[in-house]
Enzyme design. Structure first.
Site, mmCIF file in Angstrom:
data_model
loop_
_atom_site.group_PDB
_atom_site.id
_atom_site.type_symbol
_atom_site.label_atom_id
_atom_site.label_comp_id
_atom_site.label_asym_id
_atom_site.label_seq_id
_atom_site.Cartn_x
_atom_site.Cartn_y
_atom_site.Cartn_z
ATOM 1 N N GLY A 3 0.817 -1.214 0.000
ATOM 2 C CA GLY A 3 0.000 0.000 0.000
ATOM 3 C C GLY A 3 0.849 1.262 0.000
ATOM 4 N N CYS A 4 1.929 1.233 0.759
ATOM 5 C CA CYS A 4 2.796 2.406 0.862
ATOM 6 C C CYS A 4 3.551 2.643 -0.444
ATOM 7 C CB CYS A 4 3.763 2.243 2.030
ATOM 8 S SG CYS A 4 2.886 2.070 3.602
ATOM 9 N N THR A 5 3.886 1.561 -1.129
ATOM 10 C CA THR A 5 4.538 1.673 -2.432
ATOM 11 C C THR A 5 3.573 2.292 -3.443
ATOM 12 O OG1 THR A 5 6.021 -0.175 -1.961
ATOM 13 C CG2 THR A 5 5.649 0.361 -4.289
#
Length: 151
Positions: free
Chosen positions: A41-43
């Protein structure tokens, strides 16, 4: 619309820089908090802020990503994704506490403290204009860009 002045802060960031609110006066600041470098998700979120970076810049906004990861992890994440903006290291949770983004989350059936994915839009005078909490990564950067343009 929120009209709360954000207290100045200073924090270590990638590129050997310290980032402070006072140094960024006159520009809108997109401060996005994310749980951890190199997670799916952070990527996705970082890539979408990256892909819209030129548009944020032309709208007069500075994008800063913040997590509890250290500078070495941030430098690697930034290089891996070719991020054109700085990542702020907050291992002591100073900024996390200031913006109230630490929450208890369930991970594999256990309660763990972690960052709730959140974004704060601060105008050029240091006033908090908008906040998003508990956001989904995909499509979020576009929504933030629209808010920046409406300032």
């Amino acid at each position: 619309m929120l009209e709360q002045t954000v207290a100045d802060f200073s924090a270590a960031a990638t590129g050997g820089r310290a980032v402070s609110l006072a140094d960024l006066r006159g520009k809108s600041i997109v401060l996005y908090f994310y749980p951890k470098d190199n997670t799916p998700g952070c990527t996705t979120e970082a890539q979408q802020f990256r892909d819209l970076h030129a548009e944020f810049s032309s709208a007069g906004a500075v994008v800063l990503g913040v997590s509890r990861d250290g500078l070495k992890s941030h430098e690697n994440f930034k290089a891996k994704l070719s991020l054109p903006f700085e990542l702020v290291a907050d291992p002591e949770e100073t900024l996390c506490q200031q913006f109230g983004v630490i929450k208890l989350k369930n991970m594999y059936g256990k309660q763990v403290r972690g960052i709730e994915r959140s974004t704060f839009l601060i105008d050029g005078k240091g006033v908090l204009r908008r906040e998003w909490r508990g956001v989904k990564a995909d499509g979020h950067a576009q929504a933030v860009l629209e808010a920046v343009r409406s300032l």
